[in-house]
Design a protein around this motif. Structure first.
Motif, PDB file in Angstrom:
ATOM      1  N   GLY A 172       0.819  -1.213   0.000  1.00 19.93           N
ATOM      2  CA  GLY A 172       0.000   0.000   0.000  1.00 19.93           C
ATOM      3  C   GLY A 172       0.848   1.256   0.000  1.00 19.93           C
ATOM      4  N   ILE A 173       1.938   1.220   0.757  1.00 19.21           N
ATOM      5  CA  ILE A 173       2.848   2.361   0.806  1.00 19.21           C
ATOM      6  C   ILE A 173       3.439   2.601  -0.574  1.00 19.21           C
ATOM      7  CG2 ILE A 173       5.024   3.224   1.762  1.00 19.21           C
ATOM      8  CD1 ILE A 173       4.338   1.557   4.311  1.00 19.21           C
ATOM      9  N   VAL A 174       3.927   1.542  -1.196  1.00 21.51           N
ATOM     10  CA  VAL A 174       4.520   1.673  -2.535  1.00 21.51           C
ATOM     11  C   VAL A 174       3.481   2.218  -3.510  1.00 21.51           C
ATOM     12  CG1 VAL A 174       5.479   0.392  -4.494  1.00 21.51           C
ATOM     13  CG2 VAL A 174       6.297  -0.091  -2.178  1.00 21.51           C
ATOM     14  N   ASP A 175       2.276   1.684  -3.473  1.00 17.63           N
ATOM     15  CA  ASP A 175       1.227   2.148  -4.390  1.00 17.63           C
ATOM     16  C   ASP A 175       0.953   3.644  -4.211  1.00 17.63           C
ATOM     17  OD1 ASP A 175       0.988  -0.404  -5.419  1.00 17.63           O
ATOM     18  OD2 ASP A 175      -0.832  -0.884  -4.283  1.00 17.63           O
ATOM     19  N   ARG A 176       0.849   4.093  -2.953  1.00 15.42           N
ATOM     20  CA  ARG A 176       0.577   5.512  -2.713  1.00 15.42           C
ATOM     21  C   ARG A 176       1.744   6.394  -3.163  1.00 15.42           C
ATOM     22  NH1 ARG A 176      -1.806   3.082   1.595  1.00 15.42           N
ATOM     23  NH2 ARG A 176      -0.038   3.362   3.007  1.00 15.42           N
ATOM     24  N   LEU A 177       2.963   5.945  -2.886  1.00 13.35           N
ATOM     25  CA  LEU A 177       4.120   6.748  -3.270  1.00 13.35           C
ATOM     26  C   LEU A 177       4.332   6.754  -4.788  1.00 13.35           C
ATOM     27  CD1 LEU A 177       6.595   5.936  -0.368  1.00 13.35           C
ATOM     28  CD2 LEU A 177       5.277   8.034  -0.730  1.00 13.35           C
ATOM     29  N   VAL A 178       3.999   5.656  -5.460  1.00 13.95           N
ATOM     30  CA  VAL A 178       4.068   5.639  -6.926  1.00 13.95           C
ATOM     31  C   VAL A 178       3.067   6.649  -7.481  1.00 13.95           C
ATOM     32  CG1 VAL A 178       3.518   4.256  -8.974  1.00 13.95           C
ATOM     33  CG2 VAL A 178       5.005   3.321  -7.200  1.00 13.95           C
ATOM     34  N   SER A 179       1.887   6.700  -6.908  1.00 14.31           N
ATOM     35  CA  SER A 179       0.876   7.670  -7.325  1.00 14.31           C
ATOM     36  C   SER A 179       1.373   9.097  -7.149  1.00 14.31           C
ATOM     37  CB  SER A 179      -0.313   7.520  -6.424  1.00 14.31           C
ATOM     38  OG  SER A 179      -1.404   7.160  -6.853  1.00 14.31           O
ATOM     39  N   GLU A 180       2.046   9.322  -6.039  1.00 19.93           N
ATOM     40  CA  GLU A 180       2.496  10.667  -5.706  1.00 19.93           C
ATOM     41  C   GLU A 180       3.803  11.058  -6.408  1.00 19.93           C
ATOM     42  OE1 GLU A 180       4.051  12.877  -1.642  1.00 19.93           O
ATOM     43  OE2 GLU A 180       2.675  11.185  -1.446  1.00 19.93           O
ATOM     44  N   LEU A 181       4.735  10.107  -6.495  1.00 17.64           N
ATOM     45  CA  LEU A 181       6.084  10.438  -6.957  1.00 17.64           C
ATOM     46  C   LEU A 181       6.536   9.627  -8.172  1.00 17.64           C
ATOM     47  CD1 LEU A 181       7.667  10.549  -3.389  1.00 17.64           C
ATOM     48  CD2 LEU A 181       7.096  12.500  -4.820  1.00 17.64           C
ATOM     49  N   GLY A 182       5.610   8.893  -8.767  1.00 17.25           N
ATOM     50  CA  GLY A 182       5.948   8.003  -9.873  1.00 17.25           C
ATOM     51  C   GLY A 182       6.500   8.690 -11.110  1.00 17.25           C
ATOM     52  N   GLN A 183       6.272   9.973 -11.252  1.00 16.38           N
ATOM     53  CA  GLN A 183       6.842  10.679 -12.402  1.00 16.38           C
ATOM     54  C   GLN A 183       8.315  11.011 -12.182  1.00 16.38           C
ATOM     55  OE1 GLN A 183       4.511  13.857 -13.939  1.00 16.38           O
ATOM     56  NE2 GLN A 183       2.676  12.601 -14.093  1.00 16.38           N
ATOM     57  N   SER A 184       8.754  10.924 -10.928  1.00 11.14           N
ATOM     58  CA  SER A 184      10.154  11.206 -10.612  1.00 11.14           C
ATOM     59  C   SER A 184      10.974   9.941 -10.372  1.00 11.14           C
ATOM     60  CB  SER A 184      10.238  12.081  -9.355  1.00 11.14           C
ATOM     61  OG  SER A 184       9.607  13.324  -9.559  1.00 11.14           O
ATOM     62  N   PHE A 185      10.295   8.851  -9.973  1.00  8.79           N
ATOM     63  CA  PHE A 185      10.994   7.627  -9.610  1.00  8.79           C
ATOM     64  C   PHE A 185      10.320   6.410 -10.219  1.00  8.79           C
ATOM     65  CE2 PHE A 185      11.611  10.615  -6.133  1.00  8.79           C
ATOM     66  CZ  PHE A 185      12.975  10.569  -5.938  1.00  8.79           C
ATOM     67  N   ALA A 186      11.123   5.426 -10.581  1.00  8.61           N
ATOM     68  CA  ALA A 186      10.582   4.143 -11.037  1.00  8.61           C
ATOM     69  C   ALA A 186       9.984   3.407  -9.839  1.00  8.61           C
ATOM     70  CB  ALA A 186      11.694   3.301 -11.653  1.00  8.61           C
ATOM     71  N   ARG A 187       8.997   2.569 -10.097  1.00 13.45           N
ATOM     72  CA  ARG A 187       8.366   1.790  -9.029  1.00 13.45           C
ATOM     73  C   ARG A 187       9.413   0.982  -8.252  1.00 13.45           C
ATOM     74  NH1 ARG A 187       3.176   0.308  -7.896  1.00 13.45           N
ATOM     75  NH2 ARG A 187       3.005  -1.470  -6.497  1.00 13.45           N
ATOM     76  N   ALA A 188      10.373   0.413  -8.954  1.00  9.68           N
ATOM     77  CA  ALA A 188      11.401  -0.393  -8.281  1.00  9.68           C
ATOM     78  C   ALA A 188      12.213   0.449  -7.295  1.00  9.68           C
ATOM     79  CB  ALA A 188      12.323  -1.039  -9.311  1.00  9.68           C
ATOM     80  N   ALA A 189      12.516   1.689  -7.661  1.00  5.41           N
ATOM     81  CA  ALA A 189      13.266   2.574  -6.762  1.00  5.41           C
ATOM     82  C   ALA A 189      12.434   2.914  -5.529  1.00  5.41           C
ATOM     83  CB  ALA A 189      13.678   3.844  -7.498  1.00  5.41           C
ATOM     84  N   ILE A 190      11.149   3.157  -5.730  1.00  6.86           N
ATOM     85  CA  ILE A 190      10.263   3.447  -4.608  1.00  6.86           C
ATOM     86  C   ILE A 190      10.149   2.221  -3.713  1.00  6.86           C
ATOM     87  CG2 ILE A 190       7.863   3.960  -3.986  1.00  6.86           C
ATOM     88  CD1 ILE A 190       7.807   5.799  -6.495  1.00  6.86           C
ATOM     89  N   CYS A 191      10.016   1.055  -4.312  1.00  2.00           N
ATOM     90  CA  CYS A 191       9.913  -0.189  -3.546  1.00  2.00           C
ATOM     91  C   CYS A 191      11.165  -0.393  -2.691  1.00  2.00           C
ATOM     92  CB  CYS A 191       9.705  -1.360  -4.495  1.00  2.00           C
ATOM     93  SG  CYS A 191       9.370  -2.909  -3.654  1.00  2.00           S
ATOM     94  N   ARG A 192      12.340  -0.146  -3.270  1.00  2.00           N
ATOM     95  CA  ARG A 192      13.588  -0.281  -2.500  1.00  2.00           C
ATOM     96  C   ARG A 192      13.624   0.701  -1.336  1.00  2.00           C
ATOM     97  NH1 ARG A 192      15.694  -0.861  -7.695  1.00  2.00           N
ATOM     98  NH2 ARG A 192      16.398   1.311  -7.699  1.00  2.00           N
ATOM     99  N   MET A 193      13.152   1.920  -1.564  1.00  2.00           N
ATOM    100  CA  MET A 193      13.158   2.934  -0.499  1.00  2.00           C
ATOM    101  C   MET A 193      12.198   2.536   0.616  1.00  2.00           C
ATOM    102  SD  MET A 193      14.694   5.744   0.341  1.00  2.00           S
ATOM    103  CE  MET A 193      15.260   6.580  -1.141  1.00  2.00           C
ATOM    104  N   VAL A 194      11.029   2.015   0.267  1.00  2.00           N
ATOM    105  CA  VAL A 194      10.060   1.574   1.275  1.00  2.00           C
ATOM    106  C   VAL A 194      10.625   0.397   2.056  1.00  2.00           C
ATOM    107  CG1 VAL A 194       7.775   0.526   1.613  1.00  2.00           C
ATOM    108  CG2 VAL A 194       8.046   2.492   0.078  1.00  2.00           C
ATOM    109  N   THR A 195      11.203  -0.567   1.359  1.00  2.00           N
ATOM    110  CA  THR A 195      11.787  -1.737   2.024  1.00  2.00           C
ATOM    111  C   THR A 195      12.872  -1.308   3.007  1.00  2.00           C
ATOM    112  OG1 THR A 195      11.289  -3.142   0.138  1.00  2.00           O
ATOM    113  CG2 THR A 195      13.000  -3.922   1.640  1.00  2.00           C
TER     114      THR A 195
END
Length: 85
Positions: free
Chosen positions: A17-40
């Motif tokens: 859920g965190i990754v999904d929300r952050l992809v929605s918010e910041l997905g134009q600046s970061f790839a989903r994989a990068a966001i997932c790594r940051m959340v992890t």
């Protein structure tokens, strides 16, 4: 008896859920994989925090870390390819 710092046995994955929300918010600046790594990493860094508090704190921590990276990239555009992968 369950204490607030123990897992309740459900299969709920707050990280998704965190990754999904952050992809929605910041997905134009970061790839989903990068966001997932940051959340992890944020969840891992919160070891020892009561389990019930981890989802909110991990989301706040990951968001702040991503925004900090984005600010640095804006200041040094040549680094943008590194953070968007």
């Amino acid at each position: 008896m369950n204490s607030p710092d123990t897992h309740d046995g459900t299969d709920h994955d707050p990280g998704r859920g965190i990754v999904d929300r952050l992809v929605s918010e910041l997905g134009q600046s970061f790839a989903r994989a990068a966001i997932c790594r940051m959340v992890t990493g944020s969840i891992r860094d919160l070891a020892g925090v009561p389990t019930a508090d981890i989802p909110e704190l991990a989301e706040r921590l990951a968001r702040q870390r991503l925004l900090t990276v984005r600010e640095r990239v804006d200041a040094y555009p040549a680094r943008s390819a590194v953070v968007t992968q």
